[in-house]
Structure formats: structure tokens, C-alpha cells
Design an enzyme around this catalytic site. Sequence first.
Site, short mmCIF file in Angstrom:
data_model
loop_
_atom_site.label_atom_id
_atom_site.label_comp_id
_atom_site.label_asym_id
_atom_site.label_seq_id
_atom_site.Cartn_x
_atom_site.Cartn_y
_atom_site.Cartn_z
N HIS A 221 0.84 -1.19 0.00
CA HIS A 221 0.00 0.00 0.00
C HIS A 221 0.87 1.24 0.00
O HIS A 221 1.79 1.37 0.80
CB HIS A 221 -0.90 0.03 1.24
CG HIS A 221 -1.77 1.25 1.26
ND1 HIS A 221 -2.95 1.33 0.53
CD2 HIS A 221 -1.60 2.45 1.85
CE1 HIS A 221 -3.47 2.53 0.70
NE2 HIS A 221 -2.68 3.23 1.50
N ASP B 267 -14.79 4.92 7.23
CA ASP B 267 -13.69 5.71 6.66
C ASP B 267 -14.18 6.62 5.55
O ASP B 267 -13.70 7.75 5.42
CB ASP B 267 -12.56 4.80 6.15
CG ASP B 267 -11.43 5.63 5.58
OD1 ASP B 267 -10.82 6.38 6.37
OD2 ASP B 267 -11.19 5.59 4.36
N ARG C 110 -13.14 14.99 6.78
CA ARG C 110 -11.77 15.51 7.00
C ARG C 110 -11.35 16.38 5.83
O ARG C 110 -10.70 17.41 6.01
CB ARG C 110 -10.80 14.34 7.16
CG ARG C 110 -10.92 13.63 8.49
CD ARG C 110 -10.19 12.30 8.45
NE ARG C 110 -8.78 12.44 8.18
CZ ARG C 110 -8.03 11.52 7.55
NH1 ARG C 110 -8.56 10.39 7.17
NH2 ARG C 110 -6.76 11.74 7.35
N SER D 168 -7.25 5.44 8.97
CA SER D 168 -7.92 5.41 7.66
C SER D 168 -7.26 4.35 6.77
O SER D 168 -7.92 3.48 6.19
CB SER D 168 -7.83 6.80 7.03
OG SER D 168 -8.16 6.77 5.68
N LYS E 30 -8.72 0.16 6.37
CA LYS E 30 -9.08 -0.45 5.09
C LYS E 30 -8.19 -1.67 4.80
O LYS E 30 -8.66 -2.70 4.34
CB LYS E 30 -8.94 0.58 3.97
CG LYS E 30 -10.09 1.60 3.98
CD LYS E 30 -9.92 2.66 2.91
CE LYS E 30 -8.76 3.56 3.19
NZ LYS E 30 -8.82 4.93 2.81
N1 URA Z 1 -4.99 7.65 2.24
C1 URA Z 1 -6.07 7.21 2.95
O1 URA Z 1 -6.69 6.21 2.59
N2 URA Z 1 -6.41 7.90 4.04
C2 URA Z 1 -5.75 8.98 4.49
O2 URA Z 1 -6.12 9.53 5.50
C3 URA Z 1 -4.64 9.44 3.73
C4 URA Z 1 -4.28 8.75 2.60
#
Ligand code: URA
Length: 433
Positions: free
Chosen positions: A82, A161, A168, A183, A187
Site C-alpha cells: 500500500h 472511513d 476531514r 484510515s 481499510k
Molecule cells: N490515504 C487514505 O486512505 N487515508 C488517508 O487519511 C490518507 C491517505
Amino acid sequence: MRMYDIIKKKRDGGELTTEEIDYFIKGVTDGSIPDYQITALLMAIYFRGMSVRETCDLTFAVRDSGEKLDFSAIDGIRVDKHSTGGVGDKTSLVVAPIVASFGVKVAKMSGRGLGHTGGTVDKLEAIDGFRTTLSEEEFIRQVNEIGMAIVGQSRQFAPADKKLYALRDVTATVDSMPLIAASIMGKKLAADDHCIVLDVKTGSGSFMKTVEASRELARLMVDIGKNAGKKMVALITNMDRPLGYAIGNSLEVIEAVQTLNGKGPEDFTEMCMTLAGHMLSLAGKGTPEEGKQMAVAAVADGSALQKLVETVKAQGGDPSLIEHPEKFPAAKYSHVVKSEKSGFIAHVDTEAYGLASLTLGAGRNTAEDRIDFSAGILLTKKTGDHVRAGEELATLFTGNRAAFAPAEQILLSATEITDERPLDEPLVYDIIE
Ligand code: URA
């Protein structure tokens, strides 16, 4: 329990209990907490921070807010990578087929572009016919048969999220360490992988602008993943300049294919081999260096490229675009940007480069915007290169001619040219294990 008391506690610097965090995320998910109270708590977290225990609890609550994937029907070790988001970062398109070519499974859920950053799902959709939505059964069958599949995240996936991120984004609370960690990891943990390699970007094109901040975020995310029983490693990598030369969806797919053909840009190739090496290593295939040599070999013998062709075919895309990338539809208009002065490119504002590409149509200003897949930027010069006044810096591509002037302006203002050659910066700053 009252939301008012939770906000007040965090506002005054208190540590929230697991129950309070669960109550908050449950209320975000079922809509029972109004947006003004959610954002008040987000701002309190932004200023007061969270302990590692609170951040783990927040992450697990986000993970558990929706559907969790069960990949137990997939045979073998499953590894994911990721990236925290960057400009010109088409790494997944290269590392996933490399790793899958060694029998390590890559069951990947990817995102779309966010702000100035690009997303793997958008890039894949530049391939005519490519389906980024598969049923669970199709997804698992494909991973078992060819070793990899890449899809977008479903609506039921970590829904807390989605809501929190949208709030946000409009309340200046994106760049908070615990909120970013929860966040991303919320995921990641909702997917069912054994090993995760995190590519934590640092510099002007990333959400974290300094190496220290990126290191702290990486440590936090590695701790969260380990707490959840995953094998983890994080690399702190340079996003103070775009990766490779291509920014924009089909341009980036073409550059990824060139890289799988052994003809990619040096920085991007090195980044892909390093990340693939760590993925193979976590999956038990030797040291990261041995993994890197395996990655180089999979490019040299064509097996990684073949794996991408198989994946595109399996997901309904036109494989001839991968075999002959010159067949990708070209942008309607192109425009060469020339340097206004002579000297060395000392630094670029990479976020601005991403925004210039977005202005050309390669990204979205609102969730409803349609992407122009052929839009984007091909850089001719990068940080450290010498350029003469009037010499080509980049070529812009778009279907909307009116976008050239603002994109060119952004690009030129974002490129700092000096008399002295800048010092070379590393591609990988640190590795957190
Ligand atoms: N990527 C995400 O999925 N969440 C964040 O808060 C920042 C980057």
C-alpha cells in the site's frame, strides 16, 4: 454514553476508552451522530493526538464498520502493498505481476485518485474494457487461477472511513497522524492478507512532507498491523519528485508496461524492484535483496509482463494494449512547456505537478467528474537535470485545450531552477520492520 462528553474529554487532552471509540465509529457508520459532532471530535483529535492504544482501537473500529473480506479460499501466502499516495506512482501495476509470477498471491483492493494523487483503479480503467468490480467468487477464482486480481473497494468496505474521509477533506483535518493511520490501516485490515508492505511517501508530493513525520506514521502503521497479526514492513520513500516521467492514467500504464519490458525509467524501476523484493521476502522467498534479484529476473524473462497480460485479459480488458502500448488512444491535444531560464532543476513542488495533471483532466475536482484517461504530463526534465532557456521541460496532454494555460503556469511556478546542481536525494530513506 454521550457524544458531547467524548468531544469534551478529547478537547481537554484525555485518552478515550475502547468503548468510547467504538461508540463514535458506530454512530458515524449508522448516521446517528450528526456531522457537526463528528467534525468537532476530528478537530479535537487533530490538536490533541491519540495514544497508540487509541489509534489501534480507532483502526479496528474502522475495519469492523463494514464488510470484512474472507480470502481463506485463496491458496498460498497473500501479500499486499500500500502506498500512502503520490504523483506518477504506478508501482502496483508493476509489483503485483512480478510478485504473482512467483506464485505469491496478490488479492488487491485499490483506491481512486485523491486530491493531487493518482489511484490504481483509475489507471486500470484507462485500459479499454477493464473491470475493476468483480464478484467475490470471480475475484477469488481469478487469484487462485492466475495469482492476482486488482479491484476497487466496494461501498460496504470500511464505510466509516468513507464518511470520515469526506468530512476531514472539507474541515482541514486530513493531515493528522492517528487519523491517517486509522484510515489506511482500517481499510488494509478489512482485507484478508498475511503480509503488508507499506510504501510511506515523504516530500512535496505526499501527505507527509518530512522524513521524520513519515517515519512516525510508518512506525504507527507497522505497530497497528503487527497488533492485528500481520507481517509488516514499511519503506519511507522519496516523493519530493514524481516517480518516473509519466503523470496521468494511460501515460502511466504505458510507463508501467515499458518498465515490465525492462525499459522503464531508472528511479521508477529501482523503486519497483525494491518494493517487490520486500513483498517476496515477507512472503518467505528469501531476503529483500534476494527478492529484488528475483524481481529483476521476472522482468528480464518476460514472466511479469505475461502475468499483467493474463490479468488484463481475465478482467475483461484489451490485452493488446499491454502487448502494444502504442495502441492506447492519444490525447486530442498536446503542448510543449519550455523552460523560461537556464540552470539546474533544484526542486519541484510535486503536489503542484499532480494538480497540473488534474487540471488537464487526469483527476477529479469533484467525485462526479469524469476522467480524461489520455490527459496528463510527460516530463522531459526532472530534479537534478540541466535545462537551457527555451528547452523542453515537459509535454502536456489533454482533450480540453483551455486547460493548457493554467496547467503550464502551475508547472512553471512549481519548478525551481538554480545555478547549482542540487544534491542527490535517496529513493528510500528508511525501512521500518
Ligand atoms: N490515504 C487514505 O486512505 N487515508 C488517508 O487519511 C490518507 C491517505
